[in-house]
Design an enzyme around this catalytic site. Structure first.
Site, mmCIF file in Angstrom:
data_model
loop_
_atom_site.group_PDB
_atom_site.id
_atom_site.type_symbol
_atom_site.label_atom_id
_atom_site.label_comp_id
_atom_site.label_asym_id
_atom_site.label_seq_id
_atom_site.Cartn_x
_atom_site.Cartn_y
_atom_site.Cartn_z
ATOM 1 N N CYS A 4 -55.735 -48.796 -11.549
ATOM 2 C CA CYS A 4 -54.351 -48.332 -11.448
ATOM 3 C C CYS A 4 -53.457 -49.245 -10.627
ATOM 4 O O CYS A 4 -52.259 -49.027 -10.558
ATOM 5 C CB CYS A 4 -54.337 -46.923 -10.876
ATOM 6 N N HIS A 44 -47.508 -44.098 -4.709
ATOM 7 C CA HIS A 44 -48.434 -44.018 -5.847
ATOM 8 C C HIS A 44 -48.428 -42.572 -6.345
ATOM 9 O O HIS A 44 -48.274 -42.317 -7.526
ATOM 10 C CB HIS A 44 -49.821 -44.478 -5.411
ATOM 11 N N HIS A 66 -48.974 -41.003 -15.238
ATOM 12 C CA HIS A 66 -49.639 -42.134 -14.600
ATOM 13 C C HIS A 66 -49.978 -43.140 -15.696
ATOM 14 O O HIS A 66 -50.840 -42.891 -16.523
ATOM 15 C CB HIS A 66 -50.893 -41.675 -13.860
#
Lengths: 354, 404, 85
Positions: free
Chosen positions: B163, B296, B331
């Site tokens: 990620c 995040h 995401h």
């Protein structure tokens, strides 16, 4: 880029006996068939049983090679960990795809998903060595390892005291079949030591893991200096020719100074012509290395390991190179030229540490 | 003295917009992109919300101007659309006048297309059109497709650190420029929704069945999204030479590792703290200089605790405005760092703070809470953008207003 | 119950690939995580998969999972409570 880069320690797991023992006394391992597999060590010497139980093959290969490299370098916690891999953990990717189908997306085990992540090996090394520093993974076919090296060289020039750089790739029978469908491998089945007698479409597949501890200064233990690195994306033969001349000149080396060329030539008639560039500069002793490791995205890491070992030993392991007529007169500068199916080309220049 | 690195063009496509302007509109309208999938074949299509780009793959190929050409995966098409916008925006019309590098990021490459034909590909008894997807199995395919279509011939690479991938791509590009290896590098990432990743995160029990609620006491996981984002990075000298418009400066960045667990951060957020602190210090900033943190904020149980603790350790009671934009975009894994870097640029350009949608209750572990309203005319000069991933990989970028 | 616990131990060893562990090494009441067998959070997800695949019991909430997966004893009790007598 300013600054220098030395190989302080290294370790390789490959289809040859590269992990243990002395380079010059290991016989060449010959594979009958077009898929070369690694000679795997006993991982329990490096990895705790509780960690080992979940790990698939390439994770073990990558982790063990990295740990042996650190051990040999006398460094526990490197200043950064940078790796390259073309395919990551194929076994885990294949397993998770199959489990999604077999269990119809229900009750799936997360382990293969986690381990299929390309930076899983990096995470494991960091975890095992408690290394909280810079950590990066490149996944670009024949540039994967080379960019890991370039990143490492940048890190050294930015002031890191040392960097652990490495590469890992595996081949599975399923993936071997898949790539055979787009002509990656020879149709005829051959023995690896006869590779160069079989110039035809395709090559033989391979795999391996190799790690290097890189530092900005040399010591008595250093294997070699990595003097230069260049990548070229889909160059024309003309561009390749010009680039090689410039690469050598830029690093203050004349073609006749090169004592040995390790060439990625792999008897694949589709892409073999690129290697003519080496002849156009009348370079000295050229030795191909893919009969030893097969072809895969990060075969450049095997070549670097081999070149650095040769410079430190000041001798070519003749038993691995039946085509070698005589040992090079001196071993001061080694050039590595490799490409992956004609797309990603790279030059590496190695010097003996004086 | 290493050169400063400037952002001179941006391009993106996400569930909330086909380009940067469209994204900005949706952010201002507080319009989330979360919905159920129309493209993905999965038993979870009516169960797990995702932030999907609202176009079929065929439509994307038309938008990218490659309709009828074979072998473009959804991943490559999303990337190509974002790349074309970024180049246009930076005023780059001829790729030959300055060799451009391309550092891309991807977590599963062309899996979106290959997973539908994988068992045919692996079955010797089957033949057919699917053969053309064999080369799209890896992460490099999308990068090369994009590079070849727009004519990039310089340094090209693909990074995959889960990620945090595209944040690392931006960092690597900036470092190549500072080291003098290149003067122009286009960096970011592309990600398409796949059954593979959806089931992967679901097997980790990390997906919320509701729209995700970052930094909320009741949060229960993330929602996946797809998209692509690229930023054109250029050296100060090149910018001056061609008189390019500077959108913002990339003055600081850091990459650290948790060395704690394969998929979970340390509860105190050690890696996140170190990444933010180093990025800030590299750019010559102190905590009081930061006006906004694009966190995040995945809304998983462990990320938000760790990241929140790290914010509190770094900023204390004076924690700047912070929000997760994942309730807008989902995401987007490898694309997230690029998308959020562009949002950081937008925050600076338009003096905006984006709201953290779906937040209701403060987390019991933290005393800070995210910004929940859209703030206009907010004086934003320095933004931290965080991206954290599996393997303990943390990346933080400092994006600053260019003030000469 | 004894039979179920025995079966569970074999399944746990197989699922988690605990190569050097035999069923008789696992105490019914010993903690599976931390100091006991030394399992971690990924193992706990794998054990939940085991419950779902072999016993058709779905544990939705990871926090609930922690309680069920304390020991072989607690797992067996949970399985029995979910199965028709």
């Amino acid at each position: 880029m300013k600054g220098k880069c030395y190989i302080q320690g290294m370790a390789a797991i490959s289809p040859q006996h590269t992990f243990e023992g002395d380079l010059l006394s290991q016989p060449m391992a010959v594979t009958q068939g077009n898929m070369l597999s690694c000679v795997e060590p006993d991982y329990r010497a490096f990895i705790a049983p509780n960690s080992l139980r979940r790990m698939t093959r390439v994770l073990k290969m990558g982790l063990a090679a990295s740990l042996k490299c650190l051990q040999e370098s006398g460094v526990a916690v490197p200043g950064a960990i940078v790796t390259g891999t073309g395919k990551g953990s194929l076994q885990d990717t294949e397993r998770f795809i199959k489990e999604i189908r077999d269990f119809e997306e229900r009750a799936l085990n997360p382990t293969p998903f986690i381990q299929s992540t390309y930076n899983a090996v990096n995470g494991l090394i960091a975890l095992q060595q408690k290394c909280t520093q810079y950590n990066n993974t490149f996944v670009h076919r024949g540039f994967s390892f080379e960019h890991a090296l370039l990143d490492s060289m940048l890190l050294l020039s930015e002031g890191k005291p040392d960097v652990l750089a490495g590469a890992f790739d595996e081949i599975t029978t399923e993936h071997f079949f898949i790539k055979s469908r787009i002509g990656h491998w020879k149709q005829e089945t051959i023995a690896s030591d006869t590779l160069y007698e079989h110039v035809s479409p395709g090559t033989i597949s391979g795999e391996g893991a190799a790690f290097f501890l890189l530092t900005p200064t040399a010591t008595a233990q250093s294997y070699a200096q990595l003097g230069g690195l260049q990548m070229l994306y889909k160059p024309s033969p003309e561009k390749l020719h010009t680039a090689l001349g410039q690469f050598l000149a830029q690093h203050g080396v004349q073609p006749e100074d090169i004592d040995l060329v390790l060439s990625g030539a792999n008897a694949d008639s589709n892409h073999l012509h690129y290697y003519d560039v080496l002849n156009s500069y009348a370079l000295n002793t050229q030795l191909p290395f893919k009969h030893l490791c097969g072809d895969y995205e990060t075969a450049g890491a095997f070549a670097l390991w081999l070149g650095a070992a040769i410079l430190k030993q000041q001798q070519v392991p003749a038993q691995w190179f039946p085509m070698l007529k005589e040992q090079p007169r001196k071993l001061q500068h080694i050039l590595i030229y490799n490409h992956f199916f004609g797309e990603q080309h790279s030059f590496m220049l190695l010097h003996k540490v004086s | 003295m290493a050169e400063r690195v400037f952002i001179t063009g941006v391009g993106m496509i996400t569930a909330i917009g086909d380009d940067v302007a469209g994204n900005l509109r949706s952010l201002r309208a507080q319009q989330s992109g979360l919905d159920y999938t129309r493209q993905l074949t999965t038993i979870y299509k009516d169960v797990l919300p995702v932030a999907e780009v609202k176009h079929t793959t065929q439509e994307l190929s038309e938008m990218a101007g490659v309709a009828g050409k074979e072998g473009y995966t959804r991943t490559a098409l999303l990337g190509l659309i974002a790349m074309q916008e970024a180049l246009r925006h930076a005023g780059i019309t001829d790729m030959q006048d300055e060799p451009a590098g391309f550092i891309n990021a991807s977590t599963v490459g062309g899996m979106c297309d290959t997973e539908n034909v994988y068992f045919d590909i692996a079955d010797p008894a089957k033949t057919g059109d699917f053969i053309r997807f064999i080369d799209t199995l890896d992460c490099a395919d999308c990068t090369q497709r994009i590079a070849d279509t727009v004519g990039i011939e310089g340094q090209i690479a693909t990074i995959s650190t889960a990620c945090s991938s595209s944040a690392n791509a931006l960092m690597y590009g900036a470092r190549l420029i500072k080291a003098g290896v290149a003067r122009r590098v286009i960096c970011g990432g592309t990600e398409a929704l796949t059954r593979f990743t959806l089931n992967g995160f679901n097997s980790l029990k990390n997906i919320d069945k509701r729209p995700c609620m970052p930094f909320d006491q009741d949060r229960n996981g993330l929602n996946l999204g797809e998209g692509a984002a690229y930023l054109v990075l250029e050296s100060e000298s090149l910018v001056k030479e061609r008189n390019a418009t500077i959108l913002a400066a990339l003055d600081g960045y850091a990459n650290t590792n948790e060395a704690f667990h394969p998929t979970a951060p340390s509860p105190e957020g050690d890696g996140a703290y170190a990444a933010m602190k180093s990025a800030m210090e590299m750019g010559g900033c102190v905590p009081a200089d930061i006006q906004y943190v694009n966190v995040h904020g995945t809304a998983t149980l462990s990320n938000d605790v760790a990241e929140g603790m790290a914010l509190q350790r770094l900023f204390g009671e004076q924690t700047p405005k912070f929000s997760s934009t994942k309730p807008f975009t989902g995401h987007t894994l490898a694309a997230a760092g690029g998308i959020e870097a562009i949002y950081s640029v937008l925050a600076i350009q338009h003096q905006l703070i984006f709201p953290n949608l779906h937040f209701k209750d403060k987390m019991e572990e933290l005393y800070i809470t995210p910004e929940t309203s859209l703030l206009e005319d907010y004086p934003v000069r320095h933004v931290l953008s965080n991206s954290f991933g599996f393997g303990g990989n943390n990346a933080s970028l400092l994006i600053s207003k260019y003030e000469g | 119950m004894e039979e179920l616990k025995q079966k569970l131990k074999v399944q746990i060893i197989e699922a988690l690939n605990l190569q050097d562990t035999r069923p008789e090494d696992i105490d019914d009441n010993a903690p599976l995580f931390g100091d006991g067998l030394g399992l971690d959070s990924i193992d706990s997800l794998e054990l939940m998969v085991l419950l779902e695949r072999y016993y058709h019991i779905k544990v939705e909430d990871p926090r609930e999972g922690r309680k069920i997966l304390q020991s072989v004893q607690s797992m067996a009790e949970f399985i029995q409570s979910k199965q028709p007598a």
